[in-house]
Design an enzyme around this catalytic site. Structure first.
Site, PDB file in Angstrom:
ATOM      1  N   ASP A  48      36.236  36.331  17.686  1.00  0.00           N
ATOM      2  CA  ASP A  48      37.121  36.964  18.668  1.00  0.00           C
ATOM      3  C   ASP A  48      38.337  37.551  17.957  1.00  0.00           C
ATOM      4  O   ASP A  48      39.051  36.841  17.254  1.00  0.00           O
ATOM      5  CB  ASP A  48      37.560  35.887  19.677  1.00  0.00           C
ATOM      6  CG  ASP A  48      38.602  36.415  20.654  1.00  0.00           C
ATOM      7  OD1 ASP A  48      38.616  37.635  20.906  1.00  0.00           O
ATOM      8  OD2 ASP A  48      39.401  35.597  21.161  1.00  0.00           O
ATOM      9  N   ASP A  78      33.834  39.603  19.769  1.00  0.00           N
ATOM     10  CA  ASP A  78      33.844  41.025  20.114  1.00  0.00           C
ATOM     11  C   ASP A  78      33.397  41.885  18.939  1.00  0.00           C
ATOM     12  O   ASP A  78      33.134  41.388  17.845  1.00  0.00           O
ATOM     13  CB  ASP A  78      35.228  41.449  20.629  1.00  0.00           C
ATOM     14  CG  ASP A  78      36.350  40.985  19.705  1.00  0.00           C
ATOM     15  OD1 ASP A  78      36.178  41.109  18.477  1.00  0.00           O
ATOM     16  OD2 ASP A  78      37.383  40.488  20.211  1.00  0.00           O
ATOM     17  N   ASP A 133      19.392  45.164  21.351  1.00  0.00           N
ATOM     18  CA  ASP A 133      18.503  44.499  22.291  1.00  0.00           C
ATOM     19  C   ASP A 133      18.210  45.468  23.427  1.00  0.00           C
ATOM     20  O   ASP A 133      19.136  46.062  23.984  1.00  0.00           O
ATOM     21  CB  ASP A 133      19.216  43.252  22.850  1.00  0.00           C
ATOM     22  CG  ASP A 133      18.330  42.029  22.853  1.00  0.00           C
ATOM     23  OD1 ASP A 133      17.279  42.091  23.511  1.00  0.00           O
ATOM     24  OD2 ASP A 133      18.695  41.036  22.209  1.00  0.00           O
ATOM     25  N   ASP A 170      13.375  42.854  24.727  1.00  0.00           N
ATOM     26  CA  ASP A 170      13.387  41.613  25.493  1.00  0.00           C
ATOM     27  C   ASP A 170      12.143  41.494  26.380  1.00  0.00           C
ATOM     28  O   ASP A 170      11.806  42.428  27.111  1.00  0.00           O
ATOM     29  CB  ASP A 170      14.643  41.648  26.388  1.00  0.00           C
ATOM     30  CG  ASP A 170      14.960  40.318  27.010  1.00  0.00           C
ATOM     31  OD1 ASP A 170      15.273  39.385  26.257  1.00  0.00           O
ATOM     32  OD2 ASP A 170      14.892  40.213  28.248  1.00  0.00           O
ATOM     33  N   GLU A 218       9.806  40.990  21.955  1.00  0.00           N
ATOM     34  CA  GLU A 218       9.811  39.560  22.251  1.00  0.00           C
ATOM     35  C   GLU A 218       8.620  39.283  23.154  1.00  0.00           C
ATOM     36  O   GLU A 218       8.448  39.940  24.175  1.00  0.00           O
ATOM     37  CB  GLU A 218      11.106  39.150  22.949  1.00  0.00           C
ATOM     38  CG  GLU A 218      11.232  37.647  23.017  1.00  0.00           C
ATOM     39  CD  GLU A 218      12.064  37.144  24.192  1.00  0.00           C
ATOM     40  OE1 GLU A 218      12.462  35.979  24.162  1.00  0.00           O
ATOM     41  OE2 GLU A 218      12.286  37.906  25.144  1.00  0.00           O
ATOM     42  N   HIS A 270      18.941  32.532  19.832  1.00  0.00           N
ATOM     43  CA  HIS A 270      19.913  32.097  20.830  1.00  0.00           C
ATOM     44  C   HIS A 270      19.271  31.351  22.011  1.00  0.00           C
ATOM     45  O   HIS A 270      19.988  30.901  22.894  1.00  0.00           O
ATOM     46  CB  HIS A 270      20.664  33.327  21.346  1.00  0.00           C
ATOM     47  CG  HIS A 270      19.741  34.302  22.016  1.00  0.00           C
ATOM     48  ND1 HIS A 270      18.785  35.003  21.327  1.00  0.00           N
ATOM     49  CD2 HIS A 270      19.600  34.649  23.317  1.00  0.00           C
ATOM     50  CE1 HIS A 270      18.102  35.761  22.172  1.00  0.00           C
ATOM     51  NE2 HIS A 270      18.580  35.558  23.388  1.00  0.00           N
ATOM     52  N   ASP A 271      17.952  31.263  22.052  1.00  0.00           N
ATOM     53  CA  ASP A 271      17.272  30.583  23.165  1.00  0.00           C
ATOM     54  C   ASP A 271      16.769  29.190  22.811  1.00  0.00           C
ATOM     55  O   ASP A 271      16.151  28.526  23.650  1.00  0.00           O
ATOM     56  CB  ASP A 271      16.062  31.415  23.620  1.00  0.00           C
ATOM     57  CG  ASP A 271      16.470  32.726  24.267  1.00  0.00           C
ATOM     58  OD1 ASP A 271      17.559  32.775  24.873  1.00  0.00           O
ATOM     59  OD2 ASP A 271      15.700  33.699  24.166  1.00  0.00           O
TER      60      ASP A 271
HETATM   61  C1  GLC Z   1      14.809  36.664  26.626  1.00  0.00           C
HETATM   62  C2  GLC Z   1      16.185  36.419  26.049  1.00  0.00           C
HETATM   63  C3  GLC Z   1      16.864  35.368  26.845  1.00  0.00           C
HETATM   64  C4  GLC Z   1      17.007  35.852  28.257  1.00  0.00           C
HETATM   65  C5  GLC Z   1      15.660  36.295  28.841  1.00  0.00           C
HETATM   66  C6  GLC Z   1      15.827  37.105  30.084  1.00  0.00           C
HETATM   67  O1  GLC Z   1      13.987  35.576  26.514  1.00  0.00           O
HETATM   68  O2  GLC Z   1      16.072  36.087  24.691  1.00  0.00           O
HETATM   69  O3  GLC Z   1      18.107  35.001  26.316  1.00  0.00           O
HETATM   70  O4  GLC Z   1      17.547  34.851  29.070  1.00  0.00           O
HETATM   71  O5  GLC Z   1      14.928  37.086  27.951  1.00  0.00           O
HETATM   72  O6  GLC Z   1      16.328  38.371  29.788  1.00  0.00           O
END
Ligand code: GLC
Length: 554
Positions: A21, A29, A98, A199, A255, A328-329
């Site tokens: 930040d 940011d 993304d 995504d 993904e 991040h998931d």
């Molecule tokens: C993907 C992202 C995740 C998000 C989901 C819905 O799995 O990595 O963080 O919550 O899609 O967009």
């Protein structure tokens, strides 16, 4: 095997709100990323993947976009983004964004219009079903819990949301939707971005019969058979490729929940002209029980190795793999696949050795380069993630033991990977001068970038060393792969080779000494290890990783 820049690259994933930040609003940011480009560059990576920074009401931290062409002011807005892109390119790095186009935010103007009436121009941008407010059209559940359908009183219809209620699914059957999306892709590529992480791209084509899901179907199977891989998914991705992607020299990674060994080639085979790579989840769903991540089962290490071998085998001559252990998931890789207590340094180093010695493009998630570990907050109030909070509510309704459930959150929750980066030992780990949007992990005084800069044997220095090692040895990028001990329950030993060179990589995934036969490494020299001393040649120490090398001509 065709050679390509993105095959030889290493990717670094940034979750911007937790990076750095500079504005003092407690959120990471864009200027924070610019400030830390030196750190990123020093790792030796080539590509930055930015999690979503577009305008969003943040029901799912940016995965709910309300304007695809605008950067959120929280992160610094459009002008800051242009500076970032320039700075990234000036440092010789590339940027992938993304692309979240399975769904929008319910605050996107398409949806705000769509819900007004059936005649509205944007109504058909989303997926609607007639019904009555008490009986949803089928038993589909949102990935984050609860029915996947929400009632819209105005039109007396349900709309589909496979994620939160604030993430209505787009109707890809509608060619106008597809054209809008392609023009968004064009917009970013024209700006100069170098590709996309797409995504949940495997979910864009729906099975329009919307049949009920059998009650007992495990979540992973349900993904494959109901939510992902719909009848027109390949037609849509091919169209996207033909109309936009193919016009640029970019990299794409889809993904793919629901993408498996049987169907992956349809997405990534070179002759299909769809995507360069996918993220499959076979190894990351390895501890999911029938009900998913909050119903965990122990990790089966032999299966874990088998997954790497099967995927390598599948993509050996066709398509390309992505190599990653977290993002991040998921929880932190060293807490999940290593030992973040007694062998924190060793196992964090082992895991990056694995990432850098597999065939495929490696992805590093921010913070893993200093071995950041899972966080264990004392109560649910400290958590932010919508998936975690929904799972918590559901567990309460089901009358679960909530103390035990908190332990599950500690182990599996997405916020484990979302705590701010620990830059130094000052207040808030140097992440922000104000109150951080999410609490830091308390261990930031011990685990931080500055400490590890000063220590020549730190995890951070080892990451740099391993990334450089991979970049210097193309055999590790393109060479063949074979697991030499598929049934060993503690060791992962494999060969990588091409016409000139041979590498033998040995990892000990355990807290104990493991015998290691000298036969494996006859004629090889040891070229790298995560231990300073390797006196016990015939034993691998706990969480030890070694790379041996020989040239084929000797
Ligand atoms: C993907 C992202 C995740 C998000 C989901 C819905 O799995 O990595 O963080 O919550 O899609 O967009």
């Amino acid at each position: 095997m065709n050679k390509n820049w993105w095959k030889e690259s290493v990717v670094y994933q940034i979750y911007p709100r937790s990076y750095k930040d500079t504005s003092g609003n407690g959120l990471g940011d864009i200027d924070g990323i610019i400030e830390k480009l030196g750190h990123i560059k020093s790792l030796g990576v080539d590509i930055i993947w930015l999690c979503p920074i577009y305008k969003s009401p943040n029901a799912d931290n940016g995965y709910d976009i309300s304007d695809y062409r605008r950067i959120s002011d929280d992160f610094g807005g459009d002008e800051a983004f242009d500076r970032l892109l320039k700075a990234i390119h000036n440092s010789g790095l590339k940027l992938i964004m993304d692309l979240v186009v399975n769904h929008t935010s319910d605050e996107h103007y398409w949806f705000e219009e769509a819900k007004k009436s059936k005649e509205n121009k944007y109504h058909n941008h989303y997926i609607w079903k007639k019904g009555n407010p008490k009986t949803p059209p089928n038993n589909w559940q949102s990935v984050f819990g609860g029915s996947a359908w929400k009632w819209n009183e105005k039109t007396k219809e349900y709309f589909l949301h496979l994620y939160t209620q604030k993430q209505p699914d787009l109707n890809w059957e509608n060619s106008e939707v597809r054209e809008e999306i392609y023009s968004i892709i064009d917009f970013w590529l024209d700006k100069g971005v170098d590709g996309f992480r797409m995504d949940v791209i495997s979910m864009i084509s729906k099975r329009l019969a919307f049949e009920d899901i059998p009650d007992s179907m495990p979540i992973v199977e349900l993904m494959e058979k109901f939510y992902s891989n719909g009848p027109r998914v390949h037609e849509f991705i091919k169209e996207m490729n033909r109309k936009v992607l193919s016009k640029y020299d970019i990299v794409t990674v889809g993904e793919g929940p629901g993408i498996n060994l049987e169907n992956a080639l349809k997405y990534v085979s070179e002759k299909e002209n769809e995507l360069n790579m996918v993220f499959h989840f076979d190894h990351l769903f390895i501890d999911y029980g029938p009900k998913g991540k909050y119903d965990p089962i122990p990790i089966d290490f032999i299966k874990f190795k088998k997954i790497f071998s099967q995927w390598d085998n599948l993509l050996a001559n066709n398509g390309w793999n992505s190599i990653f252990l977290g993002n991040h998931d998921f929880s932190r890789i060293v807490s999940r696949f290593g030992n973040d207590k007694d062998y924190h340094f060793e196992s964090a180093k082992l895991l990056v050795t694995l990432l850098m010695t597999m065939r495929g493009t490696p992805y590093i998630y921010q913070g893993d380069e200093i071995g950041m570990v899972n966080v264990a907050h004392p109560s649910i109030e400290f958590y932010d993630d919508v998936e975690t909070l929904n799972a918590w509510k559901l567990a309460e309704i089901e009358g679960k033991d909530m103390e035990l459930f908190l332990k599950l959150v500690h182990k599996q929750g997405r916020d484990n990977a979302r705590t701010p980066i620990q830059w130094d030992s000052s207040k808030n780990g140097g992440f922000t001068k104000r109150k951080p949007w999410i609490p830091l992990n308390k261990n930031f005084k011990m685990i931080n970038v500055t400490n590890q800069e000063e220590d020549p044997h730190s995890i951070l220095q080892y990451y740099r060393k391993m990334i450089a090692f991979r970049k210097a040895n193309k055999t590790l990028v393109y060479g063949e792969y074979k697991d030499l001990e598929p049934n060993h329950s503690k060791l992962f030993i494999y060969k990588r080779w091409d016409e000139k060179y041979m590498f033998l990589v040995a990892h000990n995934f355990s807290d104990n000494l493991q015998e290691f036969s000298a036969d494996y490494v006859k004629d090889y020299t040891l070229s790298s290890s995560n231990y300073l001393s390797n006196e016990k040649q015939n034993f691998l120490q706990p969480w030890e990783s070694r790379i041996y090398f020989k040239s084929k001509s000797c």
